[in-house]
Structure formats: structure tokens, C-alpha cells
Design an enzyme around this catalytic site. Structure first.
Site, short mmCIF file in Angstrom:
data_model
loop_
_atom_site.label_atom_id
_atom_site.label_comp_id
_atom_site.label_asym_id
_atom_site.label_seq_id
_atom_site.Cartn_x
_atom_site.Cartn_y
_atom_site.Cartn_z
N HIS A 87 0.84 -1.17 0.13
CA HIS A 87 -0.01 -0.20 0.02
C HIS A 87 1.01 1.17 0.12
CE1 HIS A 87 -2.72 3.05 2.10
NE2 HIS A 87 -3.64 2.40 1.30
N ARG B 265 1.11 3.67 2.12
CA ARG B 265 1.67 4.14 3.34
C ARG B 265 2.87 3.20 3.78
NH1 ARG B 265 2.81 5.82 6.90
NH2 ARG B 265 1.07 5.35 8.85
N LYS B 266 2.93 2.05 2.89
CA LYS B 266 4.01 1.23 3.27
C LYS B 266 5.46 1.73 2.57
CE LYS B 266 1.21 -1.34 5.31
NZ LYS B 266 0.03 -0.52 5.28
N ILE B 267 6.68 1.26 3.12
CA ILE B 267 7.94 1.89 2.59
C ILE B 267 8.14 1.31 1.08
CG2 ILE B 267 10.33 1.61 2.89
CD1 ILE B 267 9.74 1.46 6.00
#
Length: 382
Positions: A184, A186-188
């Protein structure tokens, strides 16, 4: 446009640029944009990077958890121990297969379940336990497996936030029977949307690959590569959980950047820790003894001796043009699971949910931007 809007500090910004654009362009020019060769390439690269034999690309982490439970044989009448202190998808996945989520409390320092909290939540019907690397902080997998393995309980690691974190010198998830990952934004490591299921069980991986594509006996890529496509069969009910080659092309580039991104985040997290250490009433999450975090969500606990409560601090940050977020949710407080747990039975979960917030942290964050955040934390009332 106001000054605040112009200088807004976001809680997270993905690292996407020309390399990802070129990778997606190449896929479009190839004429094959659905699940195909790039997905297979991404799977191989991700498996190597995460020290696991098999990787199965899927549409998101929730579908990876769903498939993990199915291939592990979890179904109706089974109990699955999960943390309430996690995004609600962790609890939803067992319900998709007809199982019952049973909530375990978490450790106050890491926000993760422990061997003790898991053992306290086990029931005679427990078939699986889902542990979470919350905010990227590695969970103590071996301790949980020491409780579950002798009982024949499968341990599934929800590493949605974990790409780039380590556990005992290896990537998180490497020692789990099944691990689910999220890509997603928001993930790194992001592919826009998308996920991965990793495992060392070849049979489980093979079934997951079939199930993600409607349980067809012949994949879309195989049909496309043949002039006369063989007839497909459907041995069971499957799903449309596929990733596209467009997403996988982005994922391959993102994976190559992962060590640099995590390194930068850890430097920024260390500076936050140094500057916040002297502020009474604030406690920043830190590495546990058994591993290192990517600090995907750098959360701080707002104690009773801080001048403001969590909500007031969020407002103070917002007034300074700084976008922070409330900490991790408690699934047991939401309508589908209110009968499955209470604040009294999950006291640490309740405390962390009420008192934590996520600070801005991203790879390009400047010292000046950090200083703005730290200034508000030091003098929240102006």
C-alpha cells in the site's frame, strides 16, 4: 494558498520517480499488462530478498492473509488468535474463512503480541495465530512459535509494515510458516496497491497461486503464450486476487531501493529519539532486543505527565502545518468485534490506542522539517 498549506509536512511520502515511470512504460509497450512475466520476476526477487523459497504476488495484504489461512487449513469452527492492536484486516481475514478471531493483548514497549499474551488467548479450538510486526517493529517470532509449534498451531506473520525490518539478523517473516506483506502507498515498498504471500512450503505456494486466479488449472499467462490454449478446469472455488505486471514493475524498482530507504528512515528516527529523549511525558517506540525496525510508523506515546493529551497534541501539530496520525486502532472497539474483547481484557491495547500518535517520517525528510516537528513537541502550547 495559505502558508500552512504551502509548508505542510506529510506523515509519509512514497519514493516514486523516473525509474518507476520507465519500468511501467516498458510494461505498457510490451503489450502485456496483466499478471504475467513481471509478476513472476517480482516474486523471485522478493523471495530472494526476504530469504524465503516461495513468494506469491496478490492484490493486497488482506488477500494474502486470506490465502494463508486457506492453505493452512483454517476454516469454520476454528479459532485464530490475533492482536486487536492492528488494522482491522488482521481480524477480518479469519472471518472470511469462517473462523473466529480471538484477541490477544500486546506488549507496551513494542505494540506486538508476545508468547505470554498469545498463550493466554489460546482456546481448545485455536488452529492458527496471526502475529503482526506492528509499525515495522519485529515481533518475537521464535518465542511465539515455541508456544504454538508443540500444539500444532500454525503461526502466520502479518508483515504488512515489515519490509526492511530484521529479526535476529534475517528479514522479518523469514522464519514464519506463512508471511503476508503489503505494498500500500503508506508502506515503505509500494506498488500502489498489492501484496505478497511468502512461505517455504512449496505445496502451499502452488495452491495459493492457483486460488488467486479463480483456481484455474491453466494460468492466463500460459493461455496467452499458446496458439491453441488448453482447456482449463476448476477444481475448487477460487478468487481474483491477482497482481498486474504494471504493479510488479514498480515493485521491482522499489525493492532495489529498500535498503537505502530504510537506512534513511533509521537515521531520521534516531535523530527524533535523541531530541525527544529529554521531553517529559513522551516515549518513542524503539528497536527490540531481537531485531531492527524500518519504523514504517514511528509512534510516540503521550503520557499523563505531558502538558497535552494525544488529541490536543495532534491539533497542535496540525496548527503548525504538520500532519500526524492517531496511533494503531483497536479492532475490538469497532462494530464487528465488540463482543470479542473489551478494554478491561485488553488493557495495553486500549492504552496504546488512546495515547499514541504517528510522527512524520520519510526518506527525504530534512533536518529543518524535523526541527519543526520537534519544536511543537517541546513547546506544544506555543
Amino acid at each position: 494558498m495559505s502558508t500552512v498549506q504551502e509548508s505542510r509536512i506529510h506523515v509519509m511520502t512514497p519514493w516514486l520517480g523516473a525509474d518507476e515511470v520507465a519500468a511501467v512504460t516498458a510494461v505498457i509497450e510490451s503489450g502485456w499488462v496483466a499478471q504475467g512475466p513481471k509478476v513472476a520476476e517480482f516474486e523471485r526477487a522478493f523471495a530472494r530478498a526476504m530469504h524465503t523459497r516461495e513468494a506469491v504476488a496478490v492484490s493486497n495484504c488482506t488477500t494474502a492473509l486470506h490465502l494463508a489461512l486457506i492453505v493452512a487449513g483454517v476454516g469454520s469452527g476454528d479459532d485464530v488468535v490475533v492482536p486487536s492492536f492492528s488494522f482491522i484486516a488482521t481480524a477480518n481475514a479469519p472471518t472470511y474463512v469462517g473462523a473466529r478471531p480471538v484477541f490477544a493483548d500486546v506488549d507496551a514497549l513494542t505494540g506486538n503480541v508476545t508468547a505470554e499474551t498469545v498463550e493466554a488467548a489460546l482456546t481448545p479450538a485455536t488452529r492458527a495465530v496471526i502475529i503482526v510486526d506492528q509499525g515495522g517493529v519485529p515481533v518475537d517470532l521464535d518465542a511465539v512459535r515455541a508456544v504454538c509449534d508443540p500444539r500444532g498451531i500454525v503461526v502466520i506473520e502479518d508483515a504488512a509494515c515489515g519490509a526492511g525490518s530484521t529479526y535476529k539478523g534475517r528479514p522479518v517473516g523469514a522464519g514464519a510458516e506463512l508471511t503476508a506483506w503489503s505494498f500500500h502507498p503508506r508502506k515503505i515498498l509500494t506498488t500502489g496497491e498489492g501484496g505478497m504471500l511468502t512461505t517455504n512450503h512449496s505445496g502451499w505456494a502452488a495452491r495459493a497461486r492457483t486460488l488467486r486466479e479463480h483456481a484455474m488449472s491453466v494460468s492466463a499467462a500460459e493461455r496467452h503464450s499458446s496458439l491453441v490454449s488448453p482447456p482449463e478446469e476448476y477444481a475448487e472455488i477460487g478468487f481474483n486476487f491477482r497482481m498486474t505486471d504494471l504493479q510488479a514493475a514498480v515493485g521491482i524498482v522499489q525493492l532495489s531501493k529498500l535498503p537505502e530507504v530504510v537506512g534513511r528512515r533509521r537515521v531520521n528516527a534516531a535523530r527524533y529519539r535523541q531530541e525527544i529523549a529529554g521531553i517529559r511525558g513522551l516515549r518513542l517506540v524503539d528497536d527490540p532486543a531481537w531485531g531492527t525496525s524500518n519504523f514504517q510508523s514511528l509512534w510516540v506515546e503521550v503520557g499523563e505527565d505531558y502538558p497535552l493529551d494525544r488529541e490536543q497534541l495532534l491539533l497542535a501539530l496540525a496548527e503548525a502545518g504538520i500532519s500526524a496520525r492517531r496511533g494503531i486502532m483497536a479492532a475490538h472497539r469497532h462494530a464487528p468485534y465488540r463482543d470479542a474483547g473489551t478494554d478491561a481484557t485488553l488493557p495495553v491495547t486500549a492504552r496504546l490506542t488512546d495515547r499514541t500518535l504517528i510522527l512524520p517520517l520519510f526518506h527525504t525528510m530534512t533536518t529543518a522539517e524535523q526541527d519543526r516537528v520537534i519544536a511543537v513537541l517541546r513547546e506544544p502550547t506555543g
